[in-house]
Structures are given as structure tokens and as C-alpha cells.
Design a protein around this motif. Structure first.
Motif, PDB file in Angstrom:
ATOM      1  N   ALA A  26       3.893  -2.916   3.698  1.00 45.47           N
ATOM      2  CA  ALA A  26       3.763  -4.285   3.229  1.00 45.47           C
ATOM      3  C   ALA A  26       3.006  -5.114   4.256  1.00 45.47           C
ATOM      4  O   ALA A  26       3.194  -4.957   5.462  1.00 45.47           O
ATOM      5  N   SER A  27       2.162  -6.006   3.771  1.00 44.78           N
ATOM      6  CA  SER A  27       1.428  -6.913   4.645  1.00 44.78           C
ATOM      7  C   SER A  27       1.365  -8.280   3.983  1.00 44.78           C
ATOM      8  O   SER A  27       1.657  -8.434   2.803  1.00 44.78           O
ATOM      9  N   GLY A  28       0.965  -9.258   4.780  1.00 50.34           N
ATOM     10  CA  GLY A  28       0.912 -10.625   4.257  1.00 50.34           C
ATOM     11  C   GLY A  28       2.207 -11.345   4.561  1.00 50.34           C
ATOM     12  O   GLY A  28       2.820 -11.158   5.610  1.00 50.34           O
ATOM     13  N   SER A  29       2.670 -12.172   3.647  1.00 53.71           N
ATOM     14  CA  SER A  29       3.855 -13.003   3.840  1.00 53.71           C
ATOM     15  C   SER A  29       5.133 -12.205   3.593  1.00 53.71           C
ATOM     16  O   SER A  29       5.892 -12.458   2.650  1.00 53.71           O
ATOM     17  N   THR A  30       5.382 -11.266   4.485  1.00 48.78           N
ATOM     18  CA  THR A  30       6.526 -10.370   4.284  1.00 48.78           C
ATOM     19  C   THR A  30       7.865 -11.072   4.464  1.00 48.78           C
ATOM     20  O   THR A  30       8.898 -10.538   4.059  1.00 48.78           O
ATOM     21  N   GLN A  64       0.852  -1.187   0.000  1.00 45.47           N
ATOM     22  CA  GLN A  64       0.000   0.000   0.000  1.00 45.47           C
ATOM     23  C   GLN A  64       0.885   1.232   0.000  1.00 45.47           C
ATOM     24  O   GLN A  64       1.546   1.517   0.993  1.00 45.47           O
ATOM     25  N   ALA A  65       0.871   1.949  -1.110  1.00 43.19           N
ATOM     26  CA  ALA A  65       1.690   3.157  -1.240  1.00 43.19           C
ATOM     27  C   ALA A  65       0.859   4.393  -0.933  1.00 43.19           C
ATOM     28  O   ALA A  65      -0.344   4.433  -1.184  1.00 43.19           O
ATOM     29  N   SER A  66       1.531   5.399  -0.391  1.00 40.14           N
ATOM     30  CA  SER A  66       0.867   6.659  -0.089  1.00 40.14           C
ATOM     31  C   SER A  66       1.898   7.776  -0.061  1.00 40.14           C
ATOM     32  O   SER A  66       3.111   7.516  -0.037  1.00 40.14           O
ATOM     33  N   GLY A  67       1.407   9.016  -0.054  1.00 37.80           N
ATOM     34  CA  GLY A  67       2.300  10.151   0.126  1.00 37.80           C
ATOM     35  C   GLY A  67       2.506  11.027  -1.082  1.00 37.80           C
ATOM     36  O   GLY A  67       3.194  12.043  -0.998  1.00 37.80           O
ATOM     37  N   GLY A  68       1.953  10.657  -2.221  1.00 35.13           N
ATOM     38  CA  GLY A  68       2.118  11.494  -3.402  1.00 35.13           C
ATOM     39  C   GLY A  68       1.345  12.792  -3.279  1.00 35.13           C
ATOM     40  O   GLY A  68       0.563  12.985  -2.347  1.00 35.13           O
ATOM     41  N   GLY A  69       1.582  13.674  -4.216  1.00 31.21           N
ATOM     42  CA  GLY A  69       0.876  14.941  -4.198  1.00 31.21           C
ATOM     43  C   GLY A  69       1.500  15.934  -5.146  1.00 31.21           C
ATOM     44  O   GLY A  69       2.351  15.586  -5.964  1.00 31.21           O
ATOM     45  N   ALA A  73      10.416  -3.301  11.462  1.00 33.64           N
ATOM     46  CA  ALA A  73       9.427  -3.575  12.513  1.00 33.64           C
ATOM     47  C   ALA A  73       8.017  -3.234  12.039  1.00 33.64           C
ATOM     48  O   ALA A  73       7.044  -3.874  12.435  1.00 33.64           O
ATOM     49  N   LYS A  74       7.920  -2.222  11.182  1.00 31.54           N
ATOM     50  CA  LYS A  74       6.618  -1.800  10.683  1.00 31.54           C
ATOM     51  C   LYS A  74       6.349  -2.332   9.279  1.00 31.54           C
ATOM     52  O   LYS A  74       5.296  -2.060   8.703  1.00 31.54           O
ATOM     53  N   ASN A  75       7.319  -3.069   8.713  1.00 26.50           N
ATOM     54  CA  ASN A  75       7.188  -3.562   7.329  1.00 26.50           C
ATOM     55  C   ASN A  75       6.841  -2.423   6.383  1.00 26.50           C
ATOM     56  O   ASN A  75       5.969  -2.560   5.513  1.00 26.50           O
TER      57      ASN A  75
END
Length: 121
Positions: free
Chosen positions: A23-27, A4-9, A73-75
Motif C-alpha cells: 500500500a502507498s499514498g494516504s495509508t 500493488q498486488a503480486s505473487g500469483g502463479g 512498517a512496510k505497509n
């Protein structure tokens, strides 16, 4: 793996933005993350990459201006973009994958959705 990407503008030339990619799931199935970008009418190119060991790589055009980091730690992966130029305008994509330590081939690859960065002159 889901990204999940964010921060553009929209930012003026010379300004800064920070992109994030969670990142989530099987990291544990990835050992490399990176950012790619695609400008209108152009191919998608790598901007920066980082390994699970913290090694980084940058395309020449962003060296000294962009910094890629990773919070294991936060992936989450970040791209700090400073001194932005109009030519940095593009859709930025988050990528993750598994690079074989034996062959250096990317054996697994995952993409997040793009986030638009627009730099005005």
C-alpha cells in the motif's frame, strides 16, 4: 491509497504460494486490509481480512490453510496459502478500507489489481 498486488502463479495441488499487497499514498486513512478472490463466472468474495490492530478473519474454506499477516512498517499485507486446492483457482484482489468504529460500516474502499492464482490437479 494505491495497492500493488503480486505473487500469483501456477502451482500444483498441495503446493504453496504467498501473495503480497503493498500500500502507498494516504495509508493512515485505512484500518482494514483484505484479500478477495473471483473465480471464472463467479462473484468476488472475501477470503481473509486483517485490521490495523491485527485481528483476522477467514472464510471457512481457507481456515487452517491460509494465513493473512500485515507488516505495518512496510505497509504491506501478505497471504500465505498452503495446501492449495484446484478450487482455490481465481484472480485474487487486494483490498483496503476504513471501517467506522462506531457503525462498523466500510466508509472508504480501495482496490488493487488482481493477481491470478492457478492450482492444477
Amino acid at each position: 491509497v494505491q495497492l500493488q498486488a503480486s505473487g500469483g502463479g501456477l502451482v500444483q495441488a498441495g503446493g504453496s504460494l504467498r501473495l503480497s499487497c503493498a500500500a502507498s499514498g494516504s495509508t493512515d486513512s485505512i484500518n482494514h486490509m483484505g484479500w478477495y478472490r473471483q473465480a471464472p463466472g463467479k462473484q468476488r468474495d472475501m477470503v481473509a481480512g486483517i485490521t490495523s490492530g491485527g485481528s483476522t478473519i477467514y472464510v471457512d474454506s481457507v481456515k487452517g490453510r491460509f494465513t493473512i499477516t500485515r507488516d505495518s512498517a512496510k505497509n504491506t499485507m501478505y497471504l500465505q496459502m498452503n495446501s492449495l486446492k484446484p478450487e482455490d483457482t481465481a484472480v485474487y484482489y487486494c483490498h483496503a478500507g476504513w471501517i467506522s468504529p462506531l457503525t462498523a460500516q466500510m466508509l472508504r474502499t480501495y482496490w488493487g489489481q488482481g493477481t491470478l492464482v492457478t492450482v492444477s490437479s
